[in-house]
Write a protein that holds these residues in place. Structure first.
Motif, PDB file in Angstrom:
ATOM      1  N   SER A  53       2.060   2.007   2.850  1.00 25.66           N
ATOM      2  CA  SER A  53       2.112   1.132   4.008  1.00 25.66           C
ATOM      3  C   SER A  53       3.485   1.136   4.657  1.00 25.66           C
ATOM      4  CB  SER A  53       1.734  -0.284   3.560  1.00 25.66           C
ATOM      5  OG  SER A  53       2.005  -1.215   4.562  1.00 25.66           O
TER       6      SER A  53
ATOM      7  N   LYS B 152      -1.827  -9.337   5.966  1.00 24.48           N
ATOM      8  CA  LYS B 152      -2.018  -7.889   5.854  1.00 24.48           C
ATOM      9  C   LYS B 152      -0.662  -7.199   5.837  1.00 24.48           C
ATOM     10  CE  LYS B 152      -4.751  -4.245   8.033  1.00 24.48           C
ATOM     11  NZ  LYS B 152      -5.665  -3.949   9.158  1.00 24.48           N
ATOM     12  N   THR B 153      -0.383  -6.425   4.809  1.00 22.89           N
ATOM     13  CA  THR B 153       0.940  -5.831   4.669  1.00 22.89           C
ATOM     14  C   THR B 153       1.257  -4.856   5.802  1.00 22.89           C
ATOM     15  OG1 THR B 153       0.032  -4.117   3.216  1.00 22.89           O
ATOM     16  CG2 THR B 153       0.951  -6.067   2.170  1.00 22.89           C
ATOM     17  N   GLN B 154       0.244  -4.135   6.313  1.00 19.02           N
ATOM     18  CA  GLN B 154       0.502  -3.190   7.411  1.00 19.02           C
ATOM     19  C   GLN B 154       1.045  -3.922   8.641  1.00 19.02           C
ATOM     20  OE1 GLN B 154      -2.270  -3.025   5.470  1.00 19.02           O
ATOM     21  NE2 GLN B 154      -1.692  -1.126   4.428  1.00 19.02           N
TER      22      GLN B 154
ATOM     23  N   THR C 224      -3.616  -5.208   1.193  1.00 15.74           N
ATOM     24  CA  THR C 224      -3.357  -3.950   1.881  1.00 15.74           C
ATOM     25  C   THR C 224      -4.667  -3.221   2.085  1.00 15.74           C
ATOM     26  OG1 THR C 224      -2.229  -1.819   1.719  1.00 15.74           O
ATOM     27  CG2 THR C 224      -2.856  -2.864  -0.347  1.00 15.74           C
ATOM     28  N   ASP C 225      -4.747  -2.409   3.156  1.00 14.46           N
ATOM     29  CA  ASP C 225      -5.982  -1.686   3.465  1.00 14.46           C
ATOM     30  C   ASP C 225      -6.247  -0.552   2.496  1.00 14.46           C
ATOM     31  OD1 ASP C 225      -6.614  -3.252   5.589  1.00 14.46           O
ATOM     32  OD2 ASP C 225      -5.730  -1.948   7.111  1.00 14.46           O
TER      33      ASP C 225
ATOM     34  N   GLN D  73      -4.566  -5.655  -5.992  1.00 11.75           N
ATOM     35  CA  GLN D  73      -3.931  -5.994  -4.723  1.00 11.75           C
ATOM     36  C   GLN D  73      -2.507  -6.505  -4.940  1.00 11.75           C
ATOM     37  OE1 GLN D  73      -4.494  -5.547  -1.672  1.00 11.75           O
ATOM     38  NE2 GLN D  73      -6.669  -5.411  -1.219  1.00 11.75           N
TER      39      GLN D  73
ATOM     40  N   CYS E 286       0.631  -4.448  -3.377  1.00 12.22           N
ATOM     41  CA  CYS E 286       1.465  -5.110  -2.365  1.00 12.22           C
ATOM     42  C   CYS E 286       2.907  -5.244  -2.849  1.00 12.22           C
ATOM     43  CB  CYS E 286       0.880  -6.483  -2.030  1.00 12.22           C
ATOM     44  SG  CYS E 286      -0.696  -6.422  -1.144  1.00 12.22           S
TER      45      CYS E 286
ATOM     46  N   GLU F 208       4.679  -1.901  -2.563  1.00 16.95           N
ATOM     47  CA  GLU F 208       5.069  -1.599  -1.188  1.00 16.95           C
ATOM     48  C   GLU F 208       6.315  -2.383  -0.793  1.00 16.95           C
ATOM     49  OE1 GLU F 208       1.715  -2.334   1.286  1.00 16.95           O
ATOM     50  OE2 GLU F 208       0.496  -0.733   0.402  1.00 16.95           O
TER      51      GLU F 208
END
Length: 453
Positions: free
Chosen positions: A45, A152-154, A178-179, A190, A194, A197
């Protein structure tokens, strides 16, 4: 698209299994193992901007590495700086855990509103208006704090590239997703992805990240245990919601000591730093009461004066009770055996209750002498003077053993107005203290004679 992979994780401790089973072998909890479908792409991400040059690390001899200490970022909070070891280290990841409603979000929001650095406060639990309502009680005129409500991390990283903050605060890691992982927010996979990232972002940009983590009913931080291994610092925010005082402890710290603690008082306008903890740990009373004694202890580099309360009474029921709060129950039993065998006090048929005031737990053996004084004071029903304190460890043969950094303890007692302190005869004291009388004792019998003789 990568191949789908199904795994089973314990939602309590994070242990992974190849197939479902009723009980977790690691934490022994029932019905906590759930299936998670992991679908992870090879990309990540966090993408650094094109202007950033990718640095390739190379091996260096240890004497070639620059040993200049990195400048820490001042959080403007003295207690928070103390627990971290002097401030926030750039590029570090800090995890803060604690009971629901204890004040984790209030503490970090309060710090972010006062920081002189550009701070991005990301909340997945509250709206911007709700955070504004809390911020107005603390410091509504902050120019450097930006509030973002996103999970959402993005999207979070896209905003980070636009804003370019100096510090990022995530409230909380359990709400992010995250997606690249096909599972719900708060699941083991998750949380792990996350956090990975965020670690990559922090290390590549040198921007510190502070995470808030939920805890389980056992008091452990929720999610896989590897989460605590991944981050640089783990802080625990603890206390009783029925009391106004909170304690911030360091459970893990790669850049400082884990022995330090910070103390706060919860007020309507936020958390107030308590620079002199002895003001809350010692009862302010006019008359002298039996069963209380003041001990000089150390938490990290900080000397504290704490009050030990004891109640000794005749056992009504067959077996005498031994109850402690904030003190090791096995050590109390040892001290009672020493008093009976070495000093001749008949306490085997009496109930003994011991309490460390202020709601804190103390492991320092230097408070043994104060515990002895409190128990004997209650047993004899003779009060120990309010201006008398103790610092000594009790051995199995009844001797008073020396304790470390005794001069610092005496100095703190002198500063707080105590007139007398009992310490071990075997301590080497080089400094003179004209404002306080230092009584050197080697056995319990000498303490009894000085106090009740």
């Amino acid at each position: 698209m990568s191949k789908l992979k199904t795994t089973f994780f314990c939602q309590n401790c994070g242990t992974q299994y190849a197939k479902w089973q009723g009980q977790c072998n690691s934490c022994k909890e029932w019905n906590t193992i759930a299936e998670e479908i992991i679908q992870k792409e090879e990309k990540t991400s966090w993408k650094p901007s094109t202007s950033e040059v990718k640095r390739v690390s190379k091996p260096l001899k240890i004497n070639e590495i620059d040993s200049a200490e990195e400048v820490r970022m001042d959080s403007t909070d003295g207690e928070f700086n103390r627990v971290l070891g002097g401030g926030i280290v750039p590029g570090s990841l800090i995890l803060l855990g604690g009971e629901p409603g204890i004040g984790k979000s209030t503490l970090l929001l309060q710090i972010s509103l006062k920081l002189p650095y550009k701070t991005l406060y990301v909340s997945g639990e509250e709206s911007q208006k709700q955070i504004k309502m809390r911020a107005e009680r603390i410091n509504p005129n902050s120019e450097n704090c930006l509030i973002l409500t996103e999970t959402k991390t993005q999207n979070i990283f896209r905003h980070i590239l636009e804003v370019e903050p100096d510090i990022v605060i995530i409230d909380s890691i359990q709400t992010l997703h995250t997606d690249y992982i096909e599972s719900t927010a708060g699941s083991i996979s998750q949380i792990r992805e996350c956090t990975a990232e965020l670690i990559k972002f922090a290390k590549e940009t040198n921007v510190p990240v502070i995470l808030i983590g939920h805890i389980t009913k056992d008091g452990n931080i929720a999610g896989p245990k590897i989460l605590e291994h991944m981050v640089d610092t783990v802080l625990q925010f603890e206390g009783d919601r029925n009391h106004v005082y909170r304690i911030l402890r360091s459970l893990k710290n790669r850049f400082g000591s884990t022995a330090e603690l910070g103390i706060y008082e919860m007020q309507g306008s936020g958390l107030r730093e308590v620079s002199n903890p002895s003001e809350i740990l010692i009862s302010h009373r006019e008359e002298e009461l039996s069963g209380t004694a003041i001990a000089s202890t150390l938490e990290g580099m900080r000397p504290l004066m704490i009050e030990i309360q004891s109640l000794v009474s005749t056992a009504v029921y067959g077996t005498p009770q031994r109850s402690t709060t904030g003190y090791n129950a096995k050590r109390l039993n040892m001290i009672l055996a020493v008093l009976e065998k070495r000093a001749g006090f008949r306490l085997g048929t009496k109930d003994v209750f011991l309490n460390v005031t202020g709601g804190i737990s103390v492991d320092d053996p230097a408070i043994d002498l104060a515990v002895v004084a409190a128990i004997l004071s209650s047993n004899e029903d003779i009060a120990v003077g309010k201006d008398v304190c103790f610092a000594g460890e009790v051995g199995l043969s009844g001797e008073i053993r020396p304790v470390n950094r005794v001069e610092q303890r005496i100095q703190e007692a002198e500063k707080l107005g105590f007139s007398t302190i009992f310490v071990s005869k075997y301590n080497k004291i080089a400094t003179q203290f004209p404002g306080i009388k230092v009584i050197l004792v080697s056995k319990i019998e000498e303490v009894v004679e000085q106090l009740f003789g």
